[in-house]
Enzyme design. Structure first.
Site, PDB file in Angstrom:
ATOM      1  N   ASP A   1       0.938  -1.183   0.012  1.00 48.85           N
ATOM      2  CA  ASP A   1       0.004  -0.046  -0.015  1.00 48.85           C
ATOM      3  C   ASP A   1       0.863   1.136  -0.015  1.00 48.85           C
ATOM      4  OD1 ASP A   1       1.028  -0.277   2.549  1.00 48.85           O
ATOM      5  OD2 ASP A   1      -0.850  -0.268   3.686  1.00 48.85           O
TER       6      ASP A   1
ATOM      7  N   ASN B   1      -6.918   0.131  13.670  1.00 49.23           N
ATOM      8  CA  ASN B   1      -8.554  -0.101  13.413  1.00 49.23           C
ATOM      9  C   ASN B   1      -8.546  -1.494  12.943  1.00 49.23           C
ATOM     10  OD1 ASN B   1      -7.611   0.432  10.973  1.00 49.23           O
ATOM     11  ND2 ASN B   1      -9.077   2.199  10.569  1.00 49.23           N
TER      12      ASN B   1
ATOM     13  N   HIS C   1      -7.533  -2.427  10.131  1.00 49.65           N
ATOM     14  CA  HIS C   1      -7.251  -2.737   8.728  1.00 49.65           C
ATOM     15  C   HIS C   1      -5.981  -3.589   8.283  1.00 49.65           C
ATOM     16  CE1 HIS C   1      -4.549   1.177   8.839  1.00 49.65           C
ATOM     17  NE2 HIS C   1      -3.767   0.079   8.858  1.00 49.65           N
TER      18      HIS C   1
ATOM     19  N   GLU D   1     -10.023  -0.321   4.578  1.00 47.79           N
ATOM     20  CA  GLU D   1     -10.468   0.627   5.976  1.00 47.79           C
ATOM     21  C   GLU D   1     -11.731  -0.324   6.574  1.00 47.79           C
ATOM     22  OE1 GLU D   1      -8.388   2.096   7.744  1.00 47.79           O
ATOM     23  OE2 GLU D   1      -7.774   4.216   6.787  1.00 47.79           O
TER      24      GLU D   1
HETATM   25  C1  GLP Z   1      -0.159   1.258   8.337  1.00 51.28           C
HETATM   26  C2  GLP Z   1      -0.226   0.567   6.703  1.00 51.28           C
HETATM   27  C3  GLP Z   1      -0.136  -0.926   7.158  1.00 51.28           C
HETATM   28  C4  GLP Z   1       0.536  -1.493   8.350  1.00 51.28           C
HETATM   29  C5  GLP Z   1      -0.441  -0.881   9.581  1.00 51.28           C
HETATM   30  C6  GLP Z   1       0.275  -1.523  10.820  1.00 51.28           C
HETATM   31  O1  GLP Z   1      -1.227   2.079   8.278  1.00 51.28           O
HETATM   32  N1  GLP Z   1      -0.999   0.845   5.820  1.00 51.28           N
HETATM   33  O2  GLP Z   1       0.387  -1.718   5.908  1.00 51.28           O
HETATM   34  O3  GLP Z   1       0.742  -2.893   8.287  1.00 51.28           O
HETATM   35  O4  GLP Z   1      -0.868   0.308   9.471  1.00 51.28           O
HETATM   36  O5  GLP Z   1       1.457  -0.393  11.128  1.00 51.28           O
HETATM   37  P1  GLP Z   1       2.394  -0.602  12.259  1.00 51.28           P
HETATM   38  O6  GLP Z   1       3.071  -1.881  11.956  1.00 51.28           O
HETATM   39  O7  GLP Z   1       3.108   0.517  12.467  1.00 51.28           O
HETATM   40  O8  GLP Z   1       1.379  -0.805  13.542  1.00 51.28           O
END
Ligand code: GLP
Length: 242
Positions: A67, A135, A137, A142
């Site tokens: 992403d 959240n 996702h 989302e």
């Molecule tokens: C972000 C990214 C995801 C990622 C997630 C968790 O928003 N879009 O691809 O896996 O949130 O991030 P983190 O590992 O920093 O908690």
């Protein structure tokens, strides 16, 4: 679905790196889909160390960016691009022809079509390394009334816009660019990494095994080959015996 609980972030990351390396050994031209964010960083570092120390053949590895923050310039330090260049593309020397990535400067709709065409022709993903959003996702799929199957432009939630990655952003993202749920669920294998006490409520909610578009990660319960790698802190509210 297999839950593996490790003592800490370090051991979780070593285990994740080992699983990624094993997948590369089994299929050197595999398509690896890589999440960004804080969770997988150490796993990628350990993978790079393994690649340097051992005979891990990377000559055919294909890498797919899960992403991206839409509206940020490609050289913005907050982009998933900057992250992947730093942690995987550069250290593993993945050349442009084997790196499939959202371009924030191109037309977003055309980018979704381009990534979709790539997956239709050269997919599916062999191994998807995913993180759990605050959240719940996955990528930028989302929570909401419905989810999208394919690559799409996502309206970012306030929760996603509060992600620490954006603390260094030069501007606020206008949208998210992400693979869709079907793209992820078609992956041959999925690794979900969850680390830290701040993710314990999310992991406990995920463990409930109710499938809802309001909890995009819950769709992983429909997939036959998912390994959840969590550390003790993230697993502290789980009901499964540890
Ligand atoms: C972000 C990214 C995801 C990622 C997630 C968790 O928003 N879009 O691809 O896996 O949130 O991030 P983190 O590992 O920093 O908690």
């Amino acid at each position: 679905m297999q839950f593996v609980i490790d003592a800490d972030h370090e051991s979780l990351s070593r285990r994740a790196a080992g699983i990624i390396a094993a997948a590369i050994r089994a299929k050197p031209d595999m398509l690896l889909c890589a999440a960004t964010g804080a969770t997988p960083t150490l796993a990628y570092r350990r993978l790079v160390e393994m690649a340097r120390g051992e005979s891990l053949v990377l000559a055919c590895l294909r890498l797919l960016k899960l992403d991206e923050w839409g509206g940020l310039a490609m050289d913005d330090p907050a982009t998933c691009e900057a992250y992947l260049q730093q942690h995987l593309v550069g250290p593993l020397a993945v050349p442009p022809e084997r790196y499939v990535a959202w371009d924030t400067m191109a037309d977003s709709t055309a980018e979704c079509q381009r990534i979709g065409r790539y997956l239709a022709e050269y997919g599916p993903i062999d191994l998807a390394v995913l993180g759990l959003g605050a959240n719940l996702h996955l990528g930028f799929n989302e929570p909401g009334e419905s989810l999208y199957p394919g690559p799409h432009i996502a309206q970012l939630s306030e929760s996603s816009l509060a992600h620490p990655m954006l603390s260094v952003a030069r501007q606020r993202p206008t949208c998210g660019l992400t693979l869709g749920m079907a793209d992820l669920l078609r992956s041959r294998e999925i690794l979900l990494l969850v680390s830290g006490r701040h993710k314990a409520p999310q992991l406990a909610m995920f463990e409930r095994q109710r499938i809802s578009t309001h909890c995009p990660a819950s769709f992983l319960h429909l997939h036959p080959r998912v390994t959840v790698l969590a550390d003790v802190e993230a697993a502290s509210l789980l009901e499964i015996p540890q």
